[in-house]
Design an enzyme around this catalytic site. Structure first.
Site, PDB file in Angstrom:
ATOM      1  N   ARG A 112       0.828  -1.209   0.000  1.00 45.26           N
ATOM      2  CA  ARG A 112       0.000   0.000   0.000  1.00 45.26           C
ATOM      3  C   ARG A 112       0.862   1.259   0.000  1.00 45.26           C
ATOM      4  O   ARG A 112       0.501   2.274  -0.603  1.00 45.26           O
ATOM      5  CB  ARG A 112      -0.924  -0.005   1.216  1.00 45.26           C
ATOM      6  N   HIS A 152       0.383   4.473  -2.487  1.00 45.02           N
ATOM      7  CA  HIS A 152       0.136   5.783  -1.909  1.00 45.02           C
ATOM      8  C   HIS A 152       1.227   6.773  -2.346  1.00 45.02           C
ATOM      9  O   HIS A 152       0.948   7.904  -2.735  1.00 45.02           O
ATOM     10  CB  HIS A 152       0.119   5.608  -0.384  1.00 45.02           C
ATOM     11  N   ASN A 171      -4.496   8.127   6.546  1.00 40.00           N
ATOM     12  CA  ASN A 171      -3.203   7.513   6.855  1.00 40.00           C
ATOM     13  C   ASN A 171      -3.367   6.314   7.779  1.00 40.00           C
ATOM     14  O   ASN A 171      -2.387   5.782   8.298  1.00 40.00           O
ATOM     15  CB  ASN A 171      -2.267   8.546   7.506  1.00 40.00           C
ATOM     16  N   HIS A 185      -5.607  -5.711  -3.332  1.00 35.81           N
ATOM     17  CA  HIS A 185      -6.456  -5.985  -2.165  1.00 35.81           C
ATOM     18  C   HIS A 185      -6.623  -7.482  -1.910  1.00 35.81           C
ATOM     19  O   HIS A 185      -7.461  -7.880  -1.114  1.00 35.81           O
ATOM     20  CB  HIS A 185      -7.809  -5.289  -2.318  1.00 35.81           C
TER      21      HIS A 185
HETATM   22  C1  HEM Z   1      -8.579   1.400  -6.612  1.00 35.96           C
HETATM   23  C2  HEM Z   1      -8.477   2.329  -5.685  1.00 35.96           C
HETATM   24  C3  HEM Z   1      -8.120   2.022  -4.270  1.00 35.96           C
HETATM   25  C4  HEM Z   1      -8.826   2.385  -3.179  1.00 35.96           C
HETATM   26  C5  HEM Z   1     -10.108   3.182  -3.151  1.00 35.96           C
HETATM   27  C6  HEM Z   1      -8.137   1.855  -2.033  1.00 35.96           C
HETATM   28  C7  HEM Z   1      -8.534   2.028  -0.726  1.00 35.96           C
HETATM   29  C8  HEM Z   1      -7.974   1.399   0.356  1.00 35.96           C
HETATM   30  C9  HEM Z   1      -8.417   1.555   1.710  1.00 35.96           C
HETATM   31  C10 HEM Z   1      -9.536   2.493   2.162  1.00 35.96           C
HETATM   32  C11 HEM Z   1      -7.689   0.714   2.474  1.00 35.96           C
HETATM   33  C12 HEM Z   1      -7.858   0.379   3.947  1.00 35.96           C
HETATM   34  C13 HEM Z   1      -7.435   1.410   4.889  1.00 35.96           C
HETATM   35  C14 HEM Z   1      -7.823   0.946   6.259  1.00 35.96           C
HETATM   36  O1  HEM Z   1      -8.999   1.106   6.627  1.00 35.96           O
HETATM   37  O2  HEM Z   1      -6.982   0.393   6.967  1.00 35.96           O
HETATM   38  C15 HEM Z   1      -6.774   0.029   1.613  1.00 35.96           C
HETATM   39  C16 HEM Z   1      -5.878  -0.911   2.013  1.00 35.96           C
HETATM   40  C17 HEM Z   1      -4.960  -1.500   1.186  1.00 35.96           C
HETATM   41  N1  HEM Z   1      -4.722  -1.185  -0.131  1.00 35.96           N
HETATM   42 FE1  HEM Z   1      -5.929  -0.092  -1.309  1.00 35.96          FE
HETATM   43  N2  HEM Z   1      -7.039   1.174  -2.449  1.00 35.96           N
HETATM   44  C18 HEM Z   1      -6.970   1.248  -3.815  1.00 35.96           C
HETATM   45  C19 HEM Z   1      -5.993   0.740  -4.619  1.00 35.96           C
HETATM   46  C20 HEM Z   1      -4.915   0.002  -4.168  1.00 35.96           C
HETATM   47  C21 HEM Z   1      -3.793  -0.379  -4.976  1.00 35.96           C
HETATM   48  C22 HEM Z   1      -3.580   0.021  -6.431  1.00 35.96           C
HETATM   49  C23 HEM Z   1      -2.977  -1.124  -4.188  1.00 35.96           C
HETATM   50  C24 HEM Z   1      -1.665  -1.781  -4.523  1.00 35.96           C
HETATM   51  C25 HEM Z   1      -1.381  -2.290  -5.691  1.00 35.96           C
HETATM   52  C26 HEM Z   1      -3.606  -1.212  -2.888  1.00 35.96           C
HETATM   53  C27 HEM Z   1      -3.134  -1.940  -1.834  1.00 35.96           C
HETATM   54  C28 HEM Z   1      -3.713  -1.982  -0.584  1.00 35.96           C
HETATM   55  C29 HEM Z   1      -3.287  -2.886   0.468  1.00 35.96           C
HETATM   56  C30 HEM Z   1      -2.227  -3.976   0.348  1.00 35.96           C
HETATM   57  C31 HEM Z   1      -4.063  -2.585   1.591  1.00 35.96           C
HETATM   58  C32 HEM Z   1      -4.007  -3.261   2.956  1.00 35.96           C
HETATM   59  C33 HEM Z   1      -3.113  -2.512   3.880  1.00 35.96           C
HETATM   60  C34 HEM Z   1      -2.951  -3.194   5.231  1.00 35.96           C
HETATM   61  O3  HEM Z   1      -3.324  -4.355   5.408  1.00 35.96           O
HETATM   62  O4  HEM Z   1      -2.424  -2.538   6.129  1.00 35.96           O
HETATM   63  N3  HEM Z   1      -4.761  -0.494  -2.901  1.00 35.96           N
HETATM   64  N4  HEM Z   1      -6.962   0.474   0.331  1.00 35.96           N
HETATM   65  C1  LIG Z   2      -1.782   9.875  11.034  1.00 36.82           C
HETATM   66  O1  LIG Z   2      -2.038  11.261  11.229  1.00 36.82           O
HETATM   67  C2  LIG Z   2      -2.173  11.631  12.603  1.00 36.82           C
HETATM   68  C3  LIG Z   2      -2.470  13.132  12.671  1.00 36.82           C
HETATM   69  O2  LIG Z   2      -3.194  13.595  11.590  1.00 36.82           O
HETATM   70  C4  LIG Z   2      -0.879  11.334  13.360  1.00 36.82           C
HETATM   71  O3  LIG Z   2      -1.042  11.608  14.735  1.00 36.82           O
HETATM   72  C5  LIG Z   2      -0.491   9.862  13.162  1.00 36.82           C
HETATM   73  O4  LIG Z   2       0.771   9.611  13.726  1.00 36.82           O
HETATM   74  C6  LIG Z   2      -0.447   9.527  11.677  1.00 36.82           C
HETATM   75  N1  LIG Z   2      -0.141   8.104  11.485  1.00 36.82           N
HETATM   76  C7  LIG Z   2       0.951   7.692  10.823  1.00 36.82           C
HETATM   77  C8  LIG Z   2       1.094   6.223  10.653  1.00 36.82           C
HETATM   78  O5  LIG Z   2       1.797   8.428  10.380  1.00 36.82           O
END
Ligand code: HEM
Ligand SMILES: *[C@@H]1O[C@H](CO)[C@@H](O)[C@H](O)[C@H]1NC(C)=O
Ligand SMILES: *[C@@H]1O[C@H](CO)[C@@H](O)[C@H](O)[C@H]1NC(C)=O
Ligand SMILES: *[C@@H]1O[C@H](CO)[C@@H](O)[C@H](O)[C@H]1NC(C)=O
Ligand SMILES: *[C@@H]1O[C@H](CO)[C@@H](O)[C@H](O)[C@H]1NC(C)=O
Length: 324
Positions: A65, A69, A97, A194
């Site tokens: 991710r 990002h 974040n 995902h």
């Molecule tokens: C298509 C648009 C995308 C959206 C809207 C999106 C949105 C998100 C969101 C909201 C999360 C979870 C955040 C949380 O609640 O912890 C997430 C997690 C993640 N995203 Fe996406 N994402 C997108 C595309 C991608 C792409 C292109 C990749 C990599 C190729 C990716 C890889 C990941 C991974 C691996 C996680 C899991 C992170 C973890 O387990 O800590 N995402 N994404």
């Molecule tokens: C996410 O942002 C908050 C403040 O906006 C900060 O306190 C926190 O450390 C940030 N998390 C990471 C992983 O950088």
């Protein structure tokens, strides 16, 4: 030298066309970029990523991710790694974040690289290589990472608004990816990222209750999944770490994500929407049927993602969290 006779005008026109097109071509990314200056670079990164992933199974998803990002905000320039300073709130402290973590793995690899080949390997390249390595060690494909990115000097929390949101529909996703030169196939293949990882309730709970005037639950969500997620994400929710894994094989990089989508089991609206729209549905179906196809296309799209907004006038940061 410059002789603007009528005869040279057609040549100039051709030249102008090229000067308009060329700035788009990406700096000078190259698979062998460090082969003279730091031949051990990829091995050092791979070993660091591997041992971190063994100690903490959350690391692979987080590093994948991180790359997404980084590249979506200001291009792949390691802007996501910079810490906030007095007077500047950095990307990593911007609103979405919540799942940004495991920065220490990049710091660790960077420290080892500085000891072996100082001031040579950029943080942006480390992020790109680490993203490939976590996919490979999770059972996914391997590809050659192009290198030669430079590190940027700017990181702004306010710019994270430009990340796609999990509530996006396909038109919005196409636009967001299109702005970075990524097409429909890249959108579907990269969404397959995902297959790894976890999401917090806040990223999908709008689908579970009071979804719209007509539907309490998002009608595109499988009802059993919805019941399950409601249990994991009660209202009110005391546990801010609550959430769910994206698919039932969340630490294996496979094409299960696409089969889940076809069963209505995408966690985000933006995942499930790929099935509901005929511009993307056929790609979902073909990746669900053929894992090798998904692997090839994912690798190709990761290379494209790694080209987004590569800068030439950056630096080789010595510590990934601060500009030199
Ligand atoms: C298509 C648009 C995308 C959206 C809207 C999106 C949105 C998100 C969101 C909201 C999360 C979870 C955040 C949380 O609640 O912890 C997430 C997690 C993640 N995203 Fe996406 N994402 C997108 C595309 C991608 C792409 C292109 C990749 C990599 C190729 C990716 C890889 C990941 C991974 C691996 C996680 C899991 C992170 C973890 O387990 O800590 N995402 N994404
Ligand atoms: C996410 O942002 C908050 C403040 O906006 C900060 O306190 C926190 O450390 C940030 N998390 C990471 C992983 O950088
Ligand atoms: C997608 O969402 C945007 C913004 O909410 C909306 O204007 C548009 O009509 C939607 N498109 C589709 C195809 O649903
Ligand atoms: C559901 O949404 C409507 C309109 O947005 C709102 O008036 C109502 O209070 C919400 N109900 C619940 C239970 O949150
Ligand atoms: C998608 O469906 C719409 C109608 O629902 C149709 O007009 C359009 O031609 C279809 N597009 C493709 C690429 O199949």
């Amino acid at each position: 030298m410059a002789n603007f006779s009528p005869k040279t005008v057609p040549c100039l026109t051709v030249l102008l066309m090229f000067t308009i097109i060329v700035p788009q071509s990406k700096a000078s990314l190259n698979a062998n970029y460090y082969s003279q200056t730091c031949p051990q670079a990829e091995k050092i990164i791979r070993e660091t990523v591997y041992s971190a992933s063994i100690h903490d199974p959350k690391v692979p998803a987080r590093l994948l991710r991180l790359f997404f990002h980084d590249c979506f905000i200001r291009g792949c320039d390691a802007s996501v790694l910079l810490d906030s300073t007095v007077g500047n709130q950095a990307e990593k402290d911007g609103p979405p974040n919540i799942s940004l973590a495991s920065f220490y793995v990049i710091d660790d690899a960077k420290a080892k690289l500085e000891a072996t080949c100082p001031k040579t390997v950029t943080c942006a390249d480390i992020v790109a290589i680490a993203a490939r390595d976590v996919v490979t060690i999770s059972g996914g494909p391997y590809w050659n990472v192009l290198k030669g990115r430079k590190d940027g000097r700017v990181s702004k929390a306010s710019e994270t608004i430009n990340l796609p949101a999990p509530t996006f529909n396909v038109s919005q996703l196409i636009q967001s990816f299109g702005n970075r030169g990524l097409g429909l196939k890249d959108l579907v293949a990269l969404s397959g990222g995902h297959t790894l990882g976890f999401s917090h309730c806040s990223s999908f709970e709008s689908r579970l209750r009071n979804f719209s005037a007509l539907h309490d639950i998002d009608p595109s969500m499988n009802i059993e999944l919805a019941q399950e997620l409601r249990k994991k994400c009660p209202k009110p929710n005391k546990d801010k770490n609550a959430g769910d894994f994206f698919d039932s094989t969340s630490s294996t990089f496979d094409n299960n994500y696409f089969n889940q989508l076809l069963a209505g089991k995408g966690v985000f609206g933006s995942d499930q929407a790929l099935v509901g729209d005929n511009r993307t549905r056929w790609n979902v179906e073909s990746f669900a049927k053929d894992q090798n196809l998904f692997f090839r296309e994912f690798a190709a799209s990761m290379v494209k993602l790694g080209n987004v907004g590569v800068i030439e006038d950056g630096e080789v940061r010595i510590k990934c969290r601060v500009v030199n």
